[in-house]
Each structure stands twice: as structure tokens, then as C-alpha cells.
Design a protein around this motif. Sequence first.
Motif, PDB file in Angstrom:
ATOM      1  N   PRO A 160       4.027   3.048   3.272  1.00  0.00           N
ATOM      2  CA  PRO A 160       3.564   2.943   4.948  1.00  0.00           C
ATOM      3  C   PRO A 160       2.986   1.583   5.245  1.00  0.00           C
ATOM      4  CG  PRO A 160       3.259   5.062   4.737  1.00  0.00           C
ATOM      5  CD  PRO A 160       3.599   4.079   3.589  1.00  0.00           C
ATOM      6  N   PRO A 161       2.996   1.011   6.008  1.00  0.00           N
ATOM      7  CA  PRO A 161       2.559  -0.090   6.761  1.00  0.00           C
ATOM      8  C   PRO A 161       0.997   0.202   6.207  1.00  0.00           C
ATOM      9  CG  PRO A 161       4.388  -0.285   8.275  1.00  0.00           C
ATOM     10  CD  PRO A 161       4.526   1.336   7.726  1.00  0.00           C
ATOM     11  N   HIS A 162       0.112  -0.140   5.737  1.00  0.00           N
ATOM     12  CA  HIS A 162      -1.253   0.216   5.456  1.00  0.00           C
ATOM     13  C   HIS A 162      -1.902  -1.481   5.945  1.00  0.00           C
ATOM     14  CE1 HIS A 162      -2.895   4.040   4.057  1.00  0.00           C
ATOM     15  NE2 HIS A 162      -1.473   4.041   5.037  1.00  0.00           N
ATOM     16  N   VAL A 163      -3.360  -1.636   6.686  1.00  0.00           N
ATOM     17  CA  VAL A 163      -3.796  -2.833   6.555  1.00  0.00           C
ATOM     18  C   VAL A 163      -5.420  -1.766   5.330  1.00  0.00           C
ATOM     19  CG1 VAL A 163      -6.030  -4.111   7.400  1.00  0.00           C
ATOM     20  CG2 VAL A 163      -3.782  -3.663   8.447  1.00  0.00           C
ATOM     21  N   ALA A 164      -5.407  -3.001   3.982  1.00  0.00           N
ATOM     22  CA  ALA A 164      -5.883  -2.374   3.196  1.00  0.00           C
ATOM     23  C   ALA A 164      -7.081  -3.540   2.272  1.00  0.00           C
ATOM     24  CB  ALA A 164      -5.355  -2.358   1.584  1.00  0.00           C
ATOM     25  N   PHE A 165      -8.216  -2.973   2.072  1.00  0.00           N
ATOM     26  CA  PHE A 165      -9.633  -3.501   1.528  1.00  0.00           C
ATOM     27  C   PHE A 165      -9.814  -3.478   0.359  1.00  0.00           C
ATOM     28  CE2 PHE A 165     -13.943  -4.056   1.469  1.00  0.00           C
ATOM     29  CZ  PHE A 165     -14.181  -5.628   1.961  1.00  0.00           C
ATOM     30  N   ALA A 166      -9.672  -5.362  -0.310  1.00  0.00           N
ATOM     31  CA  ALA A 166     -10.908  -5.029  -1.541  1.00  0.00           C
ATOM     32  C   ALA A 166     -11.674  -6.697  -1.313  1.00  0.00           C
ATOM     33  CB  ALA A 166      -9.499  -5.060  -2.745  1.00  0.00           C
ATOM     34  N   GLY A 167     -12.303  -6.189  -0.596  1.00  0.00           N
ATOM     35  CA  GLY A 167     -13.135  -7.737  -0.626  1.00  0.00           C
ATOM     36  C   GLY A 167     -12.909  -8.813   0.972  1.00  0.00           C
ATOM     37  N   ASN A 168     -11.330  -8.377   1.435  1.00  0.00           N
ATOM     38  CA  ASN A 168     -10.662  -9.246   2.070  1.00  0.00           C
ATOM     39  C   ASN A 168      -9.787  -8.577   3.136  1.00  0.00           C
ATOM     40  OD1 ASN A 168     -11.310 -11.527   1.844  1.00  0.00           O
ATOM     41  ND2 ASN A 168     -10.400 -11.827  -0.016  1.00  0.00           N
ATOM     42  N   ASP A 169      -8.915  -7.913   3.928  1.00  0.00           N
ATOM     43  CA  ASP A 169      -8.099  -7.260   4.834  1.00  0.00           C
ATOM     44  C   ASP A 169      -6.923  -8.142   4.111  1.00  0.00           C
ATOM     45  OD1 ASP A 169      -9.342  -5.388   5.203  1.00  0.00           O
ATOM     46  OD2 ASP A 169     -10.031  -6.516   7.405  1.00  0.00           O
ATOM     47  N   HIS A 170      -5.825  -7.101   4.400  1.00  0.00           N
ATOM     48  CA  HIS A 170      -4.538  -7.747   3.933  1.00  0.00           C
ATOM     49  C   HIS A 170      -3.462  -6.532   4.117  1.00  0.00           C
ATOM     50  CE1 HIS A 170      -5.845 -10.042   0.860  1.00  0.00           C
ATOM     51  NE2 HIS A 170      -6.731  -9.441   0.274  1.00  0.00           N
ATOM     52  N   LEU A 171      -2.372  -7.182   4.995  1.00  0.00           N
ATOM     53  CA  LEU A 171      -1.739  -5.896   5.375  1.00  0.00           C
ATOM     54  C   LEU A 171      -0.363  -5.435   4.010  1.00  0.00           C
ATOM     55  CD1 LEU A 171      -0.439  -4.776   7.753  1.00  0.00           C
ATOM     56  CD2 LEU A 171       1.435  -6.754   8.387  1.00  0.00           C
ATOM     57  N   MET A 172      -0.338  -4.613   4.175  1.00  0.00           N
ATOM     58  CA  MET A 172       0.987  -3.628   3.085  1.00  0.00           C
ATOM     59  C   MET A 172       1.847  -3.859   3.464  1.00  0.00           C
ATOM     60  SD  MET A 172      -0.941  -3.640   0.137  1.00  0.00           S
ATOM     61  CE  MET A 172      -2.771  -4.744   0.363  1.00  0.00           C
ATOM     62  N   LEU A 173       3.260  -4.707   2.956  1.00  0.00           N
ATOM     63  CA  LEU A 173       4.220  -3.912   3.528  1.00  0.00           C
ATOM     64  C   LEU A 173       5.361  -3.930   2.566  1.00  0.00           C
ATOM     65  CD1 LEU A 173       5.372  -6.006   7.252  1.00  0.00           C
ATOM     66  CD2 LEU A 173       4.578  -3.987   6.804  1.00  0.00           C
ATOM     67  N   ALA A 174       6.196  -3.004   1.979  1.00  0.00           N
ATOM     68  CA  ALA A 174       6.640  -2.605   1.493  1.00  0.00           C
ATOM     69  C   ALA A 174       8.341  -2.274   2.030  1.00  0.00           C
ATOM     70  CB  ALA A 174       6.918  -1.111   0.276  1.00  0.00           C
ATOM     71  N   THR A 175       9.194  -3.048   0.746  1.00  0.00           N
ATOM     72  CA  THR A 175      10.547  -3.185   1.603  1.00  0.00           C
ATOM     73  C   THR A 175      11.294  -2.662   0.872  1.00  0.00           C
ATOM     74  OG1 THR A 175      12.406  -4.834   2.108  1.00  0.00           O
ATOM     75  CG2 THR A 175      11.127  -5.222   0.123  1.00  0.00           C
ATOM     76  N   VAL A 176      13.171  -1.727   1.390  1.00  0.00           N
ATOM     77  CA  VAL A 176      13.999  -1.025   0.868  1.00  0.00           C
ATOM     78  C   VAL A 176      14.082  -2.123  -0.701  1.00  0.00           C
ATOM     79  CG1 VAL A 176      13.785   0.750   2.585  1.00  0.00           C
ATOM     80  CG2 VAL A 176      15.138  -1.504   2.315  1.00  0.00           C
ATOM     81  N   SER A 177      14.575  -3.505  -0.708  1.00  0.00           N
ATOM     82  CA  SER A 177      15.460  -4.072  -1.554  1.00  0.00           C
ATOM     83  C   SER A 177      14.614  -5.352  -1.921  1.00  0.00           C
ATOM     84  CB  SER A 177      16.392  -4.409  -0.710  1.00  0.00           C
ATOM     85  OG  SER A 177      16.075  -5.798  -0.180  1.00  0.00           O
ATOM     86  N   ARG A 178      15.303  -4.961  -3.274  1.00  0.00           N
ATOM     87  CA  ARG A 178      14.523  -6.797  -4.049  1.00  0.00           C
ATOM     88  C   ARG A 178      15.147  -7.955  -3.083  1.00  0.00           C
ATOM     89  NH1 ARG A 178      12.470 -10.435  -5.639  1.00  0.00           N
ATOM     90  NH2 ARG A 178      11.847 -10.703  -7.816  1.00  0.00           N
TER      91      ARG A 178
END
Length: 290
Positions: A160-178
Motif C-alpha cells: 500500500p502507498p506510504h510516505v516513508a522517511f530516512a532523512g527525507n520524505d518519499h512517497l512509496m508507490l508499488a505497481t502491479v507490473s514491470r
Amino acid sequence: MTPPTHTTATDVLRYTAFASSPDGGNPAGVVLDATRLGQERMLATAAEVGYSETAFVTARDEDKRVFTLRYFSPLTEVAFCGHATVATAVALAERIGPGDLVFDTQAGEIRVETAVDSGGAVRATITSVPTRSRPAQAAEVDATLSALGWEHADLDPALPPHVAFAGNDHLMLATVSRARLADLDYDFEALAEVMQQHGWTTVHLVWRESDDHYHARDPFPIGGVVEDPATGAAAAAFGGYLRTLGMLPTAGVISIRQGEDMGRPSDLTVKADPHDARVRVIGHAVPIDQ
């Protein structure tokens, strides 16, 4: 290629990170002596170099192997940049010898281990600041999908979409296909506006090939760059995201292939522990002929 022993404030070294040859990875500028450079000059230098980021060493204690770093894209300063950190660490290791380094950044203290592989290449292992991850809000996701030209059906429900941080914020979006990941043609201004509104450094687009191998792309319009070929900060944030979801593989190690669709293949290794908020990102860097 033997690097020079010293550089001056006007010298910009060029390295490509997360690759073992100059035709791959993410290029970064590195200024090893920026003690006399002001912010405007650093920003102008980054714009002249034209890479997604240039790192500037603004203070140093070589005896303690402690350095202060600032990072600039062609348009703005960023708190932390993973690939420029790897490039700087390798450049320093080539000059003062391999070993542990400490980088003071606007995101916090970053520790980096450098070592020489059996083939002579220098490898850097970044330990991130503590990571965190939260579910993205529906409005954040909708605006981003609109700018990308993606549909909700393009997203992988297992990640699922998340906003993740490791020094900066990044939106995580995973797609179903290459194929969906490969077909990236987004609205530059619209995505930049969304990212500026929410304070995101990149949008980390991923496709899961297996539980321990992912493919990624990172649009970076707020930095004046269409896309990053390798994004160490986002990789660290992604490791924290997988930890939050309980989706780390048993060994806690994942590989990320990035830059392939840009013709600059990059390989990032991420190590995460379910009980440790810090994430390690590993990669090589090599000089680019100037």
C-alpha cells in the motif's frame, strides 16, 4: 586511475554511485573542500554540474574522520542524498584510506563504512538516520496518480502507498507490473507541485519481482531533474517501509535495480532489521572521466 591527493574549493569531482562502471549508476558532483563556499555559490555550482545532486564538504576533521556535508540539486538544497553520500565516501576513502566515516548532515549524523573489495573497488555502506513510515492519505495518492497518468488499478494492493522517511520524505508507490513501471511519462510541473505541497524529495515507484528483489524509478522534478538513476535515500526509506509492513525477507536483505529504463543500470543493496529503525544501503562508486 589514481585520484589526486588534494583538491581545492573550485574542484568538482565527478563520480557515479551504485555502479561499478562509469556508464551506469547515478552521477554526483563532489567538492571535497567547500569551506569557503557560501550557499549561493554551492547552489550555482550544482546547477553548473547539472547532476541530480552535488555534495559539498563544508567542514572536516580528518584525524577523527568526521565531515560536514551539504547537498544541492540544480534547483535547491536537500537535507540528505544517498548516492552523493556514497560518491563522497568513496572519494574520501581513495584519498585518506578506507575505514569508518561520520557525515554530519542536515538530516542528522550519517555513518558510512568504506572497504576495498578483492577486485580493488571501494564499497560504501551507509547507515541511515532512524526511518519511519505512515500510510499515505487518499488525497496524496490521488494527486500523485493524476500527475503520473496512472490509475488505482496500476497499484499493487500488497504494497500500500506510504510516505516513508530516512532523512527525507518519499512517497512509496508499488505497481502491479514491470511494464507499467517502464512506461513513465508524467506531468513534470504537476508532480513537482504535489511534491512541494507535501515536502517529498522523490516519488519512489517500485515493482516487486520477488520478496527480495525490486525494480525502482524515482521522479525528481522538485530538484529540476526528470528522474534519478539511483536513489540511496529512497532505498533506505523503502527498507523502513518494508519493515513497517512486516514484509522484509527472512535475511533482511533486498536488492533494488534502478536506472535500467534510463540506460544507466544501478544496483542498490538494502539491509534492514525488524528491530532496528536504521537501515543500511550498500553500493560502489567510480570516477567519471572529466
